[in-house]
Write an enzyme that holds these catalytic residues in place. Structure first.
Site, PDB file in Angstrom:
ATOM      1  N   MET A 123       0.842  -1.200   0.000  1.00  0.00           N
ATOM      2  CA  MET A 123       0.000   0.000   0.000  1.00  0.00           C
ATOM      3  C   MET A 123       0.876   1.249   0.000  1.00  0.00           C
ATOM      4  O   MET A 123       0.440   2.334   0.423  1.00  0.00           O
ATOM      5  CB  MET A 123      -0.936  -0.009   1.208  1.00  0.00           C
ATOM      6  CG  MET A 123      -1.904  -1.202   1.170  1.00  0.00           C
ATOM      7  SD  MET A 123      -3.439  -0.946   2.069  1.00  0.00           S
ATOM      8  CE  MET A 123      -2.833  -0.702   3.726  1.00  0.00           C
ATOM      9  N   LEU A 174       6.575   3.108   1.663  1.00  0.00           N
ATOM     10  CA  LEU A 174       7.506   1.988   1.751  1.00  0.00           C
ATOM     11  C   LEU A 174       8.612   2.224   2.780  1.00  0.00           C
ATOM     12  O   LEU A 174       9.117   3.332   2.932  1.00  0.00           O
ATOM     13  CB  LEU A 174       8.117   1.727   0.372  1.00  0.00           C
ATOM     14  CG  LEU A 174       7.106   1.426  -0.745  1.00  0.00           C
ATOM     15  CD1 LEU A 174       7.839   1.155  -2.063  1.00  0.00           C
ATOM     16  CD2 LEU A 174       6.201   0.251  -0.384  1.00  0.00           C
ATOM     17  N   ASP A 178      11.918  -0.253   5.092  1.00  0.00           N
ATOM     18  CA  ASP A 178      12.873  -1.339   4.852  1.00  0.00           C
ATOM     19  C   ASP A 178      12.224  -2.728   4.887  1.00  0.00           C
ATOM     20  O   ASP A 178      12.782  -3.684   4.335  1.00  0.00           O
ATOM     21  CB  ASP A 178      14.017  -1.274   5.877  1.00  0.00           C
ATOM     22  CG  ASP A 178      14.976  -0.141   5.563  1.00  0.00           C
ATOM     23  OD1 ASP A 178      14.814   0.497   4.499  1.00  0.00           O
ATOM     24  OD2 ASP A 178      15.886   0.113   6.373  1.00  0.00           O
ATOM     25  N   HIS A 214       9.323  -3.466   3.434  1.00  0.00           N
ATOM     26  CA  HIS A 214       8.909  -3.674   2.041  1.00  0.00           C
ATOM     27  C   HIS A 214      10.137  -3.981   1.162  1.00  0.00           C
ATOM     28  O   HIS A 214      10.083  -4.852   0.292  1.00  0.00           O
ATOM     29  CB  HIS A 214       8.227  -2.416   1.492  1.00  0.00           C
ATOM     30  CG  HIS A 214       6.951  -2.035   2.201  1.00  0.00           C
ATOM     31  ND1 HIS A 214       6.839  -0.903   2.963  1.00  0.00           N
ATOM     32  CD2 HIS A 214       5.735  -2.631   2.256  1.00  0.00           C
ATOM     33  CE1 HIS A 214       5.611  -0.811   3.444  1.00  0.00           C
ATOM     34  NE2 HIS A 214       4.925  -1.846   3.040  1.00  0.00           N
ATOM     35  N   GLY A 232       4.717 -10.337   3.790  1.00  0.00           N
ATOM     36  CA  GLY A 232       5.475 -10.289   5.035  1.00  0.00           C
ATOM     37  C   GLY A 232       4.839 -11.125   6.143  1.00  0.00           C
ATOM     38  O   GLY A 232       3.618 -11.157   6.284  1.00  0.00           O
ATOM     39  N   LYS A 289       5.028 -10.208   8.987  1.00  0.00           N
ATOM     40  CA  LYS A 289       4.515  -9.159   9.871  1.00  0.00           C
ATOM     41  C   LYS A 289       2.989  -9.258   9.999  1.00  0.00           C
ATOM     42  O   LYS A 289       2.429  -9.070  11.065  1.00  0.00           O
ATOM     43  CB  LYS A 289       4.939  -7.799   9.311  1.00  0.00           C
ATOM     44  CG  LYS A 289       4.143  -6.604   9.748  1.00  0.00           C
ATOM     45  CD  LYS A 289       4.491  -6.220  11.164  1.00  0.00           C
ATOM     46  CE  LYS A 289       3.912  -4.906  11.598  1.00  0.00           C
ATOM     47  NZ  LYS A 289       2.543  -4.654  11.243  1.00  0.00           N
ATOM     48  N   ASP A 290       2.333  -9.528   8.855  1.00  0.00           N
ATOM     49  CA  ASP A 290       0.874  -9.702   8.847  1.00  0.00           C
ATOM     50  C   ASP A 290       0.608 -11.198   8.729  1.00  0.00           C
ATOM     51  O   ASP A 290       0.278 -11.713   7.661  1.00  0.00           O
ATOM     52  CB  ASP A 290       0.275  -8.913   7.684  1.00  0.00           C
ATOM     53  CG  ASP A 290       0.586  -7.431   7.816  1.00  0.00           C
ATOM     54  OD1 ASP A 290      -0.106  -6.751   8.569  1.00  0.00           O
ATOM     55  OD2 ASP A 290       1.574  -6.972   7.198  1.00  0.00           O
ATOM     56  N   GLN A 297      -2.763 -12.682   7.611  1.00  0.00           N
ATOM     57  CA  GLN A 297      -2.942 -12.337   6.191  1.00  0.00           C
ATOM     58  C   GLN A 297      -2.133 -13.276   5.298  1.00  0.00           C
ATOM     59  O   GLN A 297      -2.610 -13.740   4.254  1.00  0.00           O
ATOM     60  CB  GLN A 297      -2.510 -10.891   5.967  1.00  0.00           C
ATOM     61  CG  GLN A 297      -2.424 -10.469   4.520  1.00  0.00           C
ATOM     62  CD  GLN A 297      -2.074  -8.997   4.400  1.00  0.00           C
ATOM     63  OE1 GLN A 297      -2.929  -8.155   4.568  1.00  0.00           O
ATOM     64  NE2 GLN A 297      -0.821  -8.678   4.110  1.00  0.00           N
ATOM     65  N   SER A 313       6.476  -0.502  10.222  1.00  0.00           N
ATOM     66  CA  SER A 313       5.110  -0.420   9.710  1.00  0.00           C
ATOM     67  C   SER A 313       4.887   0.988   9.187  1.00  0.00           C
ATOM     68  O   SER A 313       5.375   1.961   9.768  1.00  0.00           O
ATOM     69  CB  SER A 313       4.114  -0.709  10.832  1.00  0.00           C
ATOM     70  OG  SER A 313       2.816  -0.272  10.448  1.00  0.00           O
TER      71      SER A 313
HETATM   72  P1  AMP Z   1       1.488  -2.895   3.583  1.00  0.00           P
HETATM   73  O1  AMP Z   1       2.017  -1.917   2.596  1.00  0.00           O
HETATM   74  O2  AMP Z   1       1.638  -2.468   4.999  1.00  0.00           O
HETATM   75  O3  AMP Z   1       0.125  -3.417   3.229  1.00  0.00           O
HETATM   76  O4  AMP Z   1       2.435  -4.162   3.481  1.00  0.00           O
HETATM   77  C1  AMP Z   1       2.784  -4.736   2.240  1.00  0.00           C
HETATM   78  C2  AMP Z   1       3.554  -5.994   2.516  1.00  0.00           C
HETATM   79  O5  AMP Z   1       4.714  -5.673   3.291  1.00  0.00           O
HETATM   80  C3  AMP Z   1       2.756  -7.027   3.319  1.00  0.00           C
HETATM   81  O6  AMP Z   1       3.015  -8.316   2.793  1.00  0.00           O
HETATM   82  C4  AMP Z   1       3.314  -6.864   4.701  1.00  0.00           C
HETATM   83  O7  AMP Z   1       3.221  -8.033   5.474  1.00  0.00           O
HETATM   84  C5  AMP Z   1       4.767  -6.541   4.394  1.00  0.00           C
HETATM   85  N1  AMP Z   1       5.407  -5.863   5.531  1.00  0.00           N
HETATM   86  C6  AMP Z   1       4.920  -4.785   6.221  1.00  0.00           C
HETATM   87  N2  AMP Z   1       5.761  -4.479   7.238  1.00  0.00           N
HETATM   88  C7  AMP Z   1       6.776  -5.384   7.193  1.00  0.00           C
HETATM   89  C8  AMP Z   1       7.938  -5.600   7.992  1.00  0.00           C
HETATM   90  N3  AMP Z   1       8.241  -4.836   9.036  1.00  0.00           N
HETATM   91  N4  AMP Z   1       8.765  -6.625   7.653  1.00  0.00           N
HETATM   92  C9  AMP Z   1       8.470  -7.426   6.590  1.00  0.00           C
HETATM   93  N5  AMP Z   1       7.390  -7.269   5.803  1.00  0.00           N
HETATM   94  C10 AMP Z   1       6.547  -6.259   6.100  1.00  0.00           C
END
Ligand code: AMP
Length: 283
Positions: A34, A37, A39, A41, A152, A154-155, A158, A190
């Site tokens: 989303m 971005l 580190d 991502h 990730g 992280k989720d 998901q 995040s």
């Molecule tokens: P988002 O943009 O937050 O929706 O996340 C996009 C992708 O990045 C998802 O697959 C998340 O799980 C992953 N992601 C978000 N934060 C992290 C993190 N700290 N470490 C690894 N992957 C992450």
């Protein structure tokens, strides 16, 4: 040397771009994001690079995974910096559709998942969430038809949900999980961390410390109930309002009564002021 990724915003342009990316039968990997971005991502993009010849990153703030009371309109948007980061990683294509492209007038289709999407974790507190995620990820998979998609850990829920969906619908995409990237003090990176005040940012790593401490107790054979209650107390004492702090089976996300029941994952969601943070940790 970095080169500018191709930026594509319509489905026909995406088709053409993908045809030329795949001209030499190159394998492709998709990293759905989303934007905003960080580190974390970037680590997904680097893992993607090890799996496939061509890299696609989608940037789309997906309205259907936000409840009306949530932060869709204020979600951080940092387009220029995002493109620079992806250029530095030699990403080939950025798929950046607008809301009307993803959800044209009259849009009336949803992907609904059960199994890991209905285990009483994120789904209990954000009932709209997985319907939005699976629908948009289903669309991203069919639009981009990648060989691999990187998500990730992280989720964590998901990751389990989209893995299940990809298998169930024969989408032909291998979903790969990538470890959580953390700040030096343990806070999981995040896009929403920018919402934290200086004082909240100082307190936030308590979540990581509580999971680590609880994992240590569980590994040492402590009773699950006692260990989880201890961890929950560390989190609330630090000033969080807890949604959940649970030990679950790492594959099915089913509740467990003992660490002998399989690989265990601790999962947490908690609010610090107005910011809701989620995280998880392997035992
Ligand atoms: P988002 O943009 O937050 O929706 O996340 C996009 C992708 O990045 C998802 O697959 C998340 O799980 C992953 N992601 C978000 N934060 C992290 C993190 N700290 N470490 C690894 N992957 C992450």
């Amino acid at each position: 040397m970095s080169r500018s990724p191709l930026i594509v915003r319509t489905v026909p342009a995406l088709r053409r771009a993908l045809d030329s990316l795949r001209a030499k039968k190159a394998t492709t990997a998709l990293v759905p994001t989303m934007g905003a971005l960080h580190d974390g991502h970037v680590s997904l993009v680097r893992l993607a690079k090890r799996r496939a010849a061509k890299l696609i990153v989608s940037i789309f703030v997906n309205p259907t995974q936000f409840a009306p009371s949530e932060d869709f309109s204020s979600y951080p948007r940092t387009w220029k910096a995002d493109v620079a980061k992806l250029a530095a990683e030699n990403v080939d294509l950025i798929w950046n559709p607008d809301v009307k492209t993803m959800y044209p007038d009259g849009f009336a289709t949803r992907i609904l998942t059960e199994g890991p999407a209905t285990v009483g974790l994120e789904d209990r507190f954000r009932p709209h969430f997985f319907g939005g995620v699976t629908t948009v990820v289903g669309k991203l998979f069919t639009q981009c038809r990648p060989d691999f998609a990187i998500f990730g850990e992280k989720d964590f829920q998901q990751l389990r949900v989209v893995t299940r969906m990809g298998r169930d619908l024969d989408l032909g995409v291998k979903v790969i999980g990538s470890p959580t990237v953390r700040e030096r003090d343990g806070l999981a990176m995040s896009s929403r961390n920018v919402y934290l005040s200086a004082e909240e940012r100082r307190v936030a790593p308590a979540l990581y410390r509580a999971m680590k401490e609880t994992a240590k107790r569980l590994r040492a054979g402590d009773d699950i109930k006692a260990a989880m209650a201890g961890g929950a107390e560390l989190i609330t004492d630090a000033g969080f309002i807890l949604d959940y702090f649970e030990a679950r089976h790492a594959d099915t996300l089913a509740p467990i009564g003992s660490t002998k029941e399989g690989p265990v994952r601790i999962l947490v969601a908690a609010k610090l002021g107005k910011t809701r943070l989620i995280d998880n940790f392997g035992v």
